[in-house]
Enzyme design. Structure first.
Site, PDB file in Angstrom:
ATOM      1  N   CYS A 199      -3.034  -0.981  -1.552  1.00 41.48           N
ATOM      2  CA  CYS A 199      -2.332  -1.705  -2.606  1.00 41.48           C
ATOM      3  C   CYS A 199      -3.278  -2.269  -3.676  1.00 41.48           C
ATOM      4  CB  CYS A 199      -1.454  -2.776  -1.962  1.00 41.48           C
ATOM      5  SG  CYS A 199      -0.094  -3.312  -3.013  1.00 41.48           S
ATOM      6  N   HIS A 210       0.824  -1.584   3.626  1.00 38.48           N
ATOM      7  CA  HIS A 210       0.405  -2.743   4.412  1.00 38.48           C
ATOM      8  C   HIS A 210       1.058  -2.619   5.791  1.00 38.48           C
ATOM      9  CE1 HIS A 210      -1.083  -5.010   0.940  1.00 38.48           C
ATOM     10  NE2 HIS A 210       0.025  -4.716   0.290  1.00 38.48           N
TER      11      HIS A 210
HETATM   12  N1  GLN Z   1      -0.946  -7.411  -7.184  1.00 40.46           N
HETATM   13  C1  GLN Z   1      -0.667  -6.020  -7.000  1.00 40.46           C
HETATM   14  C2  GLN Z   1       0.754  -5.650  -7.344  1.00 40.46           C
HETATM   15  O1  GLN Z   1       1.633  -6.488  -7.278  1.00 40.46           O
HETATM   16  C3  GLN Z   1      -1.005  -5.622  -5.575  1.00 40.46           C
HETATM   17  C4  GLN Z   1      -0.096  -6.249  -4.553  1.00 40.46           C
HETATM   18  C5  GLN Z   1      -0.531  -6.048  -3.122  1.00 40.46           C
HETATM   19  O2  GLN Z   1      -1.705  -5.808  -2.826  1.00 40.46           O
HETATM   20  N2  GLN Z   1       0.390  -6.195  -2.212  1.00 40.46           N
HETATM   21  O3  GLN Z   1       1.022  -4.526  -7.643  1.00 40.46           O
END
Ligand code: GLN
Length: 245
Positions: A95, A195
């Site tokens: 992510c 995740h």
């Molecule tokens: N901040 C990034 C987004 O919202 C990554 C989010 C995350 O790592 N869950 O796309």
């Protein structure tokens, strides 16, 4: 006796939804096989000998966490990390970490965070978040190919010609919720939105990464001894069944 050196990128700023569980899984699956591991945390400003690193992990984070380390990542790690990746170092990024391996992440508030351009992808934020469980059919090697995870991102990632998707979405949104792709792969560098943590409930994928790292360090005939993954695979299969219903 084998040893693997594992680098954890920005563990304080980039660790969300239990991403640290991936590090725990990698180390424990090594320990069960009497493979020792050396863990190197990569902090802002750290000087790292990337040639000694076998496997690196970069977790996710909020836009604010990414903003804290994006410039540091480009300035201090980009070039030596790229050279290690060119010679097959294994890197898993989830992510927010995945987004910073690309060319840039344009957040939904209009801030342009630089990436290191290791993966030929770019990411554009939206006010509509892509949230939920994610099931994909992946494209590596042989054997079990499904991966299960959980996604929560505002960024939509678009792939250039220099990468292949990690797999195709069977349930959930994936890279951008539009083209049915999830993740990106170049050499042994893998970025994705999963995740969960990802590796505890996808033990076949954890071993795939470990095998790549061991074979690069110790030769192509190195194979991992099998483990009793009944519990891990039960967790995996439960989600596969639930998401395919
Ligand atoms: N901040 C990034 C987004 O919202 C990554 C989010 C995350 O790592 N869950 O796309």
């Amino acid at each position: 006796m084998y040893n693997l050196t594992i680098a954890h990128l920005y563990p304080e700023q980039m660790n969300i939804y239990g991403d640290r569980g991936n590090i725990i899984t990698l180390r424990q699956r090594c320990a069960w096989r009497e493979i020792t591991t050396t863990l190197i945390p990569v902090m802002p400003g750290s000087s790292i000998d990337w040639q000694s690193v076998d496997l690196a992990f970069f977790g996710g984070g909020q836009d604010s966490g990414q903003a804290l380390i994006a410039a540091d990542f480009v300035e201090h790690q980009a070039e030596p990390l790229r050279r290690a990746a060119e010679t097959g170092m294994v890197l898993l990024a989830i992510c927010g970490g995945y987004q910073l391996l690309g060319h840039y992440f344009l957040t939904h508030t209009g801030e342009k965070l630089p990436g290191i351009g290791l993966l030929d992808v770019h990411t554009v934020g939206s006010t509509q978040r892509l949230i939920g469980n994610l099931l994909i059919e992946a494209n590596w090697g042989t054997g079990r190919q499904t991966l299960v995870g959980f996604e929560n991102h505002s960024g939509g990632t678009f792939l250039g010609k220099g990468v292949k998707p990690l797999g195709k979405v069977l349930a959930g949104h994936g890279n951008n919720g539009k083209d049915g792709s999830e993740g990106a792969v170049w050499q042994n560098v893998i970025g994705c939105y999963m995740h969960g943590s990802l590796l505890p409930k996808n033990p076949h994928f954890a071993d795939h990464l470990l095998e790549l790292a061991l074979q690069r360090r110790y030769g192509s005939s190195t194979i991992l001894s099998p483990l009793d993954d009944q519990l891990e695979l039960a967790a995996h299969s439960t989600m596969v069944e639930r998401l395919q219903r």
